[in-house]
Every structure is written in structure tokens, then in C-alpha cells.
Scaffold this motif. Sequence first.
Motif, mmCIF file in Angstrom:
data_model
loop_
_atom_site.group_PDB
_atom_site.id
_atom_site.type_symbol
_atom_site.label_atom_id
_atom_site.label_comp_id
_atom_site.label_asym_id
_atom_site.label_seq_id
_atom_site.Cartn_x
_atom_site.Cartn_y
_atom_site.Cartn_z
ATOM 1 N N ARG A 55 29.314 -48.145 -36.321
ATOM 2 C CA ARG A 55 29.966 -47.925 -37.621
ATOM 3 C C ARG A 55 29.818 -49.150 -38.518
ATOM 4 O O ARG A 55 29.626 -49.013 -39.733
ATOM 5 C CB ARG A 55 31.440 -47.577 -37.402
ATOM 6 C CG ARG A 55 31.656 -46.282 -36.617
ATOM 7 C CD ARG A 55 33.133 -45.957 -36.450
ATOM 8 N NE ARG A 55 33.332 -44.763 -35.651
ATOM 9 C CZ ARG A 55 33.679 -44.771 -34.355
ATOM 10 N NH1 ARG A 55 33.900 -45.928 -33.742
ATOM 11 N NH2 ARG A 55 33.821 -43.638 -33.696
ATOM 12 N N GLN A 59 28.927 -49.761 -42.519
ATOM 13 C CA GLN A 59 29.920 -50.375 -43.396
ATOM 14 C C GLN A 59 29.432 -51.706 -43.950
ATOM 15 O O GLN A 59 29.641 -52.013 -45.134
ATOM 16 C CB GLN A 59 31.229 -50.584 -42.636
ATOM 17 C CG GLN A 59 32.390 -51.051 -43.511
ATOM 18 C CD GLN A 59 32.739 -50.027 -44.571
ATOM 19 O OE1 GLN A 59 32.972 -48.857 -44.261
ATOM 20 N NE2 GLN A 59 32.789 -50.452 -45.835
ATOM 21 N N LEU A 62 27.019 -51.123 -46.808
ATOM 22 C CA LEU A 62 27.691 -50.670 -48.021
ATOM 23 C C LEU A 62 28.494 -51.795 -48.662
ATOM 24 O O LEU A 62 28.481 -51.957 -49.893
ATOM 25 C CB LEU A 62 28.605 -49.487 -47.695
ATOM 26 C CG LEU A 62 29.272 -48.801 -48.886
ATOM 27 C CD1 LEU A 62 28.245 -48.274 -49.883
ATOM 28 C CD2 LEU A 62 30.177 -47.666 -48.407
ATOM 29 N N ASP A 63 29.161 -52.589 -47.853
ATOM 30 C CA ASP A 63 29.921 -53.721 -48.392
ATOM 31 C C ASP A 63 29.003 -54.697 -49.117
ATOM 32 O O ASP A 63 29.357 -55.240 -50.175
ATOM 33 C CB ASP A 63 30.656 -54.456 -47.269
ATOM 34 C CG ASP A 63 31.841 -53.672 -46.731
ATOM 35 O OD1 ASP A 63 32.249 -52.685 -47.367
ATOM 36 O OD2 ASP A 63 32.343 -54.041 -45.644
ATOM 37 N N ASP A 66 28.048 -53.269 -52.423
ATOM 38 C CA ASP A 66 29.186 -53.381 -53.337
ATOM 39 C C ASP A 66 29.376 -54.813 -53.831
ATOM 40 O O ASP A 66 29.764 -55.045 -54.978
ATOM 41 C CB ASP A 66 30.466 -52.921 -52.642
ATOM 42 C CG ASP A 66 30.579 -51.414 -52.538
ATOM 43 O OD1 ASP A 66 29.775 -50.711 -53.195
ATOM 44 O OD2 ASP A 66 31.446 -50.929 -51.797
ATOM 45 N N ARG A 80 24.913 -42.750 -56.749
ATOM 46 C CA ARG A 80 25.335 -43.422 -55.529
ATOM 47 C C ARG A 80 24.126 -43.925 -54.754
ATOM 48 O O ARG A 80 23.051 -43.346 -54.824
ATOM 49 C CB ARG A 80 26.148 -42.435 -54.689
ATOM 50 C CG ARG A 80 27.439 -41.979 -55.356
ATOM 51 C CD ARG A 80 28.083 -40.829 -54.602
ATOM 52 N NE ARG A 80 27.258 -39.623 -54.680
ATOM 53 C CZ ARG A 80 27.551 -38.497 -54.031
ATOM 54 N NH1 ARG A 80 28.613 -38.442 -53.244
ATOM 55 N NH2 ARG A 80 26.770 -37.444 -54.166
ATOM 56 N N TYR A 96 29.869 -41.721 -39.711
ATOM 57 C CA TYR A 96 30.570 -42.701 -40.533
ATOM 58 C C TYR A 96 30.010 -42.709 -41.953
ATOM 59 O O TYR A 96 30.773 -42.792 -42.928
ATOM 60 C CB TYR A 96 30.441 -44.083 -39.898
ATOM 61 C CG TYR A 96 31.433 -45.088 -40.418
ATOM 62 C CD1 TYR A 96 32.765 -45.048 -40.013
ATOM 63 C CD2 TYR A 96 31.047 -46.078 -41.309
ATOM 64 C CE1 TYR A 96 33.688 -45.970 -40.490
ATOM 65 C CE2 TYR A 96 31.954 -47.007 -41.788
ATOM 66 C CZ TYR A 96 33.272 -46.949 -41.375
ATOM 67 O OH TYR A 96 34.180 -47.857 -41.862
ATOM 68 N N ALA A 97 28.689 -42.591 -42.076
ATOM 69 C CA ALA A 97 28.090 -42.549 -43.411
ATOM 70 C C ALA A 97 28.495 -41.280 -44.153
ATOM 71 O O ALA A 97 28.834 -41.323 -45.342
ATOM 72 C CB ALA A 97 26.570 -42.637 -43.304
ATOM 73 N N ALA A 99 31.146 -39.582 -43.847
ATOM 74 C CA ALA A 99 32.567 -39.601 -44.209
ATOM 75 C C ALA A 99 32.851 -40.472 -45.424
ATOM 76 O O ALA A 99 33.979 -40.471 -45.933
ATOM 77 C CB ALA A 99 33.394 -40.095 -43.020
ATOM 78 N N GLU A 100 31.830 -41.186 -45.908
ATOM 79 C CA GLU A 100 31.987 -42.095 -47.040
ATOM 80 C C GLU A 100 31.387 -41.464 -48.297
ATOM 81 O O GLU A 100 30.169 -41.327 -48.410
ATOM 82 C CB GLU A 100 31.299 -43.418 -46.731
ATOM 83 C CG GLU A 100 31.269 -44.401 -47.883
ATOM 84 C CD GLU A 100 32.641 -44.659 -48.467
ATOM 85 O OE1 GLU A 100 32.876 -44.165 -49.609
ATOM 86 O OE2 GLU A 100 33.461 -45.316 -47.811
ATOM 87 N N ARG A 102 30.927 -42.613 -51.165
ATOM 88 C CA ARG A 102 30.145 -43.505 -52.017
ATOM 89 C C ARG A 102 28.648 -43.422 -51.740
ATOM 90 O O ARG A 102 27.846 -43.830 -52.576
ATOM 91 C CB ARG A 102 30.637 -44.942 -51.856
ATOM 92 C CG ARG A 102 31.975 -45.200 -52.549
ATOM 93 C CD ARG A 102 32.404 -46.632 -52.352
ATOM 94 N NE ARG A 102 32.780 -46.900 -50.962
ATOM 95 C CZ ARG A 102 33.019 -48.118 -50.471
ATOM 96 N NH1 ARG A 102 32.924 -49.179 -51.246
ATOM 97 N NH2 ARG A 102 33.366 -48.271 -49.211
ATOM 98 N N TRP A 103 28.257 -42.915 -50.568
ATOM 99 C CA TRP A 103 26.837 -42.744 -50.313
ATOM 100 C C TRP A 103 26.317 -41.504 -51.029
ATOM 101 O O TRP A 103 27.002 -40.477 -51.100
ATOM 102 C CB TRP A 103 26.556 -42.581 -48.815
ATOM 103 C CG TRP A 103 26.712 -43.818 -47.992
ATOM 104 C CD1 TRP A 103 27.630 -44.041 -47.012
ATOM 105 C CD2 TRP A 103 25.904 -45.007 -48.061
ATOM 106 N NE1 TRP A 103 27.464 -45.295 -46.467
ATOM 107 C CE2 TRP A 103 26.401 -45.909 -47.091
ATOM 108 C CE3 TRP A 103 24.825 -45.399 -48.846
ATOM 109 C CZ2 TRP A 103 25.858 -47.169 -46.885
ATOM 110 C CZ3 TRP A 103 24.271 -46.658 -48.644
ATOM 111 C CH2 TRP A 103 24.792 -47.526 -47.682
#
Length: 242
Positions: A55, A59, A62-63, A66, A80, A96-97, A99-100, A102-103
Motif C-alpha cells: 500500500r 501512497q 501519490l504523496d 501532491d 487526475r 489501495y489505488a 480506493a483513492e 484522486r487517481w
Amino acid sequence: MITALPERDGQEAVVTLDRREGPYGEVVLRQRGRDFEIIANGCFLMDTADGRSERLLIQAALDELDRTAGGAAQDGRVGRPSVLIGGLGVGFSLAYAAAEPRWGRIAVVERETAIIDWHRTGPLGAFSGGALDDERVEVLHTDLLEYLAATDGERYDALCLDIDNGPDWTVTESNDGLYGADGLAVLWRRLRPGGVLAVWSAQPSSAFEEALRAVGFSDVVTHEVPVARGVPDVVHLARRAG
């Protein structure tokens, strides 16, 4: 699926649920208590016991996007960021991807027919959590190295790779080239400017960090995830400069 009599491994029964011979050798799905394991050519590849580092692979990428206003914004595009996940495995990274929100586009490359089947119709579907039905997700049934080497291939905001036990411990000999100068140059080209590369490993590798810098990646860092025994799992992170 083929069900075998349980073997005894320490205090836990190990049941072989499926065993397939494919173009890349043997791949096996086993159950150990509540957990499932994937074995490739006799080498332990991954299991469902934890999943924190898988995971983190998503994450951390993506962080990092951001942190610098996102890879999608850096070349003037609207929308996105996109991510390519190298290896479906037991499904933690993909779930995990997905569920986000922002992707945007989520592509996952998996060369083993058996692993895709174990998610679509087998017990690993519980761990990918229906992500294969997400409209953003596309499963690319092909070899990752062959896909990346295509000269006219799509570019991504993030490449999140988990196809081996790490740069210093490859399961398939042909994957060695991915972590050398030529392979890293291919990864660099497949990223958009400002894009992020995240690579999972079963152990830290300072040599891999230096190899990333040598081909032009910047902001190279290594995130560690402690494990119950032995050295920590890690995620190597690097950026293609804008």
C-alpha cells in the motif's frame, strides 16, 4: 482448482490450491491458515499476511505527486494523475489505488494468466476488493518489460513496480535488466515530466539508489516498513525532473 492434502510447515497446515506451468515457469497458489501465498518457480513471491509496504508503494507515489502540485499539472494537462502498477500480485496495491478517488487511469500489468484468474474467480478476489471492475482500471495481460520497451508506449504520472523481491533479488532472471541503467532509462522515458517512480523491495539497496541518480532521477529516497523478522521491506522513490 486443484486441492491437495495439507502439508505441515512448522505448526501451520499449507494447502496447495492451484499449480500452473506457463511460459515463465511454474506459479503456485497456496493457503497457510487464513493467508494465501504466491510461489513462482519455487521462490516465495508474496502473501496476504500484511500488505503495508504494498500500500505504501501507491501512497508514497501519490504523496510525492501532491507535494509538487501533481504530475498531471506539470505539463499543462487537466485531470487526475495516472498510474501504472507493475504486478497484480495478491492485489493490495491495486485495491489501495482503486480506493483513492484522486487517481485517474489505473493500469496494472500482469503476465501470469493464473494470477489474473485467482483474482477474477478465485480467493484472491477478496484482497483486490472488486478493483478489477473499477472503470478506471485496465488489466494489461503482458510482460512488464516488453510493455515498457514499446517505443510508442503511453506515459504515466506514476510507475509503481512490484514484480520481484527487489533490485538485488530477482525472481525471474530476465527481470535483472529492469534495474540496470538501460532498464531505468526506459522507466524514465515512460514517465511524464515530474512523474514518480516507486519500486518495492524486500530489502534496502544503496546501489539501486545510486543507479537511479546516475540515469537522471532526482529526489531519490527510501521508505522502510518494519517486518516481524529480518530486514525491513522498502519502497524506493524517485522523480523524473520536469
